[in-house]
Write an enzyme that holds these catalytic residues in place. Structure first.
Site, PDB file in Angstrom:
ATOM      1  N   HIS A 112       7.672   9.771  -0.322  1.00  0.00           N
ATOM      2  CA  HIS A 112       6.798   9.048  -1.229  1.00  0.00           C
ATOM      3  C   HIS A 112       5.783   8.201  -0.466  1.00  0.00           C
ATOM      4  CE1 HIS A 112       6.331   5.660  -4.381  1.00  0.00           C
ATOM      5  NE2 HIS A 112       5.707   6.728  -4.873  1.00  0.00           N
ATOM      6  N   HIS A 129      -2.717   3.764  -2.992  1.00  0.00           N
ATOM      7  CA  HIS A 129      -1.997   3.773  -4.261  1.00  0.00           C
ATOM      8  C   HIS A 129      -2.607   2.845  -5.296  1.00  0.00           C
ATOM      9  CE1 HIS A 129       1.086   2.361  -7.133  1.00  0.00           C
ATOM     10  NE2 HIS A 129       1.419   3.640  -7.159  1.00  0.00           N
TER      11      HIS A 129
END
Length: 297
Positions: free
Chosen positions: A41, A83
């Site tokens: 991730h 992100h």
């Protein structure tokens, strides 16, 4: 283009997962006879600053093939990997540009973003790490012989980002038959974005981030190959419902779940039959779901 050396990924780690011994829980549940795919991730983000080249290099050193990232766009139209919509959490933008709150990616040019330190917040040894462009990121993934689960982040903020991303992937050599079939998946929380990607390049696998109702799953199966919900909502019945439908490539839908970092939860979702696990600690999850049954040794 940045060129950086990196430790080669161990060849054995990139072999087909079916060649690996399974833990008892994973073996019992694996619908295709192999454990869930482990996806790093934002890279191996427990060990290096997320969404940086250092994070995918860390995943490579751990022997992890699949990495996940987030694509956004700068003020001057360049694609970068980050992100949050704001640069504040993972860079020193507040110190470098103190008067430009809330420091959104879309308010800064690439030249300005390239001045930022995206590593020191995580640890002193990562000082000087930069926010990578998509081009630099793809160069590193290719160099590491890794595969990519790419998220188009908040695409509603960046009209046309789907076509732009595909154009850049093509220029980087990532839309060849081999890459598309085996090394690339595009996911998003935005269903319209996935419809657009599927329309533009129906050969690319796509994943919807979320958990549509079972009644709505057939709609998603028209343009999605995966349903990727948070692990707390995954049940055996939901996994079975997802697997019971075929996607646009006439294969049963997959289910990748996120974000799982501890062995107990990894074994639990593996036991429910998920196809992939997205994790900040890819070595921990991989080792527990692919671990051999030591008691039989």
């Amino acid at each position: 283009m940045r060129i950086r050396p990196v430790a080669a990924v161990a060849a054995g780690a990139l072999l087909g997962l079916s060649a690996l011994a399974l833990s008892p829980a994973a073996a019992q549940a694996a619908p295709h006879g192999h454990p869930p795919v482990t996806v790093a991730h934002r890279g191996a983000s427990s060990y290096a600053p997320e969404n940086t080249l250092a994070s995918i290099d860390a995943a490579a050193r751990l022997g992890v093939e699949w990495v996940e990232n987030d694509v956004q766009r700068t003020k001057d139209g360049e694609l970068v990997i980050l992100h949050d919509s704001s640069l504040a959490r993972t860079t020193n933008v507040e110190q470098v540009f103190p008067n430009r709150s809330p420091w959104n990616v879309s308010d800064f040019t690439l030249r300005e973003i390239d001045k930022l330190d995206a590593g020191s917040w995580f640890g002193r040894k990562f000082k000087g790490e930069r926010v990578p462009t998509l081009e630099d990121y793809m160069d590193e993934v290719e160099h590491n012989d890794q595969s990519l689960l790419m998220e188009l982040k908040s695409p509603e903020l960046y009209p046309g980002i789907e076509r732009q991303t595909l154009k850049e992937l093509r220029s980087e050599g990532w839309l060849t038959s081999s890459h598309v079939k085996h090394r690339l998946i595009i996911q998003s929380f935005n269903a319209d974005t996935l419809k657009t990607v599927h329309t533009l390049r129906p050969d690319i696998r796509t994943g919807f981030l979320g958990n549509p109702s079972v009644a709505d799953l057939p709609k998603f199966a028209k343009y999605c190959d995966q349903i990727n919900p948070v692990h707390t909502v995954v049940t055996r019945d939901y996994v079975a419902a997802v697997h019971g439908l075929k996607g646009p490539h006439r294969r049963p839908l997959d289910l990748y779940t996120w974000t799982v970092d501890d062995p107990a939860t990894a074994l639990k979702v593996a036991g429910l039959g998920v196809d992939g696990i997205i994790t900040n600690k890819p070595d921990v999850v991989r080792d527990v779901v692919e671990g051999s049954d030591d008691e039989d040794d």
